[in-house]
Design an enzyme around this catalytic site. Sequence first.
Site, PDB file in Angstrom:
ATOM      1  N   HIS A 133       0.719  -1.098   0.071  1.00 14.84           N
ATOM      2  CA  HIS A 133      -0.047  -0.098   0.293  1.00 14.84           C
ATOM      3  C   HIS A 133       0.938   1.379  -0.179  1.00 14.84           C
ATOM      4  CE1 HIS A 133      -2.031   3.286   2.324  1.00 14.84           C
ATOM      5  NE2 HIS A 133      -2.741   3.136   1.292  1.00 14.84           N
ATOM      6  N   SER A 134       0.618   2.068  -0.976  1.00 16.37           N
ATOM      7  CA  SER A 134       1.257   3.587  -0.916  1.00 16.37           C
ATOM      8  C   SER A 134       2.969   3.462  -0.998  1.00 16.37           C
ATOM      9  CB  SER A 134       0.671   4.160   0.502  1.00 16.37           C
ATOM     10  OG  SER A 134       1.028   5.422   0.434  1.00 16.37           O
ATOM     11  N   GLN A 135       3.469   3.866  -0.053  1.00 18.11           N
ATOM     12  CA  GLN A 135       4.939   4.038   0.119  1.00 18.11           C
ATOM     13  C   GLN A 135       5.582   2.678  -0.468  1.00 18.11           C
ATOM     14  OE1 GLN A 135       7.111   4.421   3.754  1.00 18.11           O
ATOM     15  NE2 GLN A 135       8.809   5.349   2.496  1.00 18.11           N
TER      16      GLN A 135
END
Length: 274
Positions: free
Chosen positions: A100-102
Amino acid sequence: MDQAGRGRSGQDTAHGAHARAPVAQVTRMFTDPAGTALYPQAARHSQWPGGPGRPGNPAFDQFFASQVGYIADPAKTEAVVLDAHLALLERIGPAVLLTHSQSGVFGWKLADARPALVRAILAIEPNGPPFFDVTFQGGEDWYAEGATPARPWGIARLPLTFDPPAAAPEDLALERQALPDGPGLVRCWVQRAPARRLPRLAGIPILVVTGEASYRATYDHCTVKFLAQAGAGVEHMRLEEHGQPGNGHMLMLEANSAAISALLLRWVAAKLGR
């Protein structure tokens, strides 16, 4: 899994400077994008528990209390985390990666390094878009790009295995779309044809998942386009097209998270025959 360099471990001076996101950044990008509406989809955000995700909302206050410091240098973060991920993956054996994300960039590099140990990748709003960061400013010209590539290898800061080989990021010939794919979308950077391929990702089922009201809704399609151009078997799930509208970037914390989890589990079962 725990991220090396995050929380108290990130305060080790060997990792360099430490950072922490302020309240205004968290609300603007993660929990209450409608409050500033810096990009076209922001006004559709509706899934944060208890109403807008601002200080005073108990769900926001609990979430913000969990936000710890991290290594300020993203390239250093990727290098430190890769060592930890490789050690774990080699210990536990074949796995499905959920990012998720980073952590999206962590998954691409891990799969590139150990493709035989990665059965599938669920990339939930992965860090992007390819190459250049985007900042949102609202108004008619609602976004701007960074002057230099934030992810010089397209979807990662660390080198990936391309075919034909790329010895340096400059070997990747880039071009930008003349027009976006649709309203409210950024213009993507892709490889100029013929594109180099990512052969180690080619045999791994990949799903990129995007919330309707997230800032990633403006550019996750660019990550999908880059992967597909490089020969990866990638699919894009926009949640509003599957009966789950109004999600922001922290969709795993939002009111419909159980329904989203069910969608992801069905996809994994279909891909892995379970």
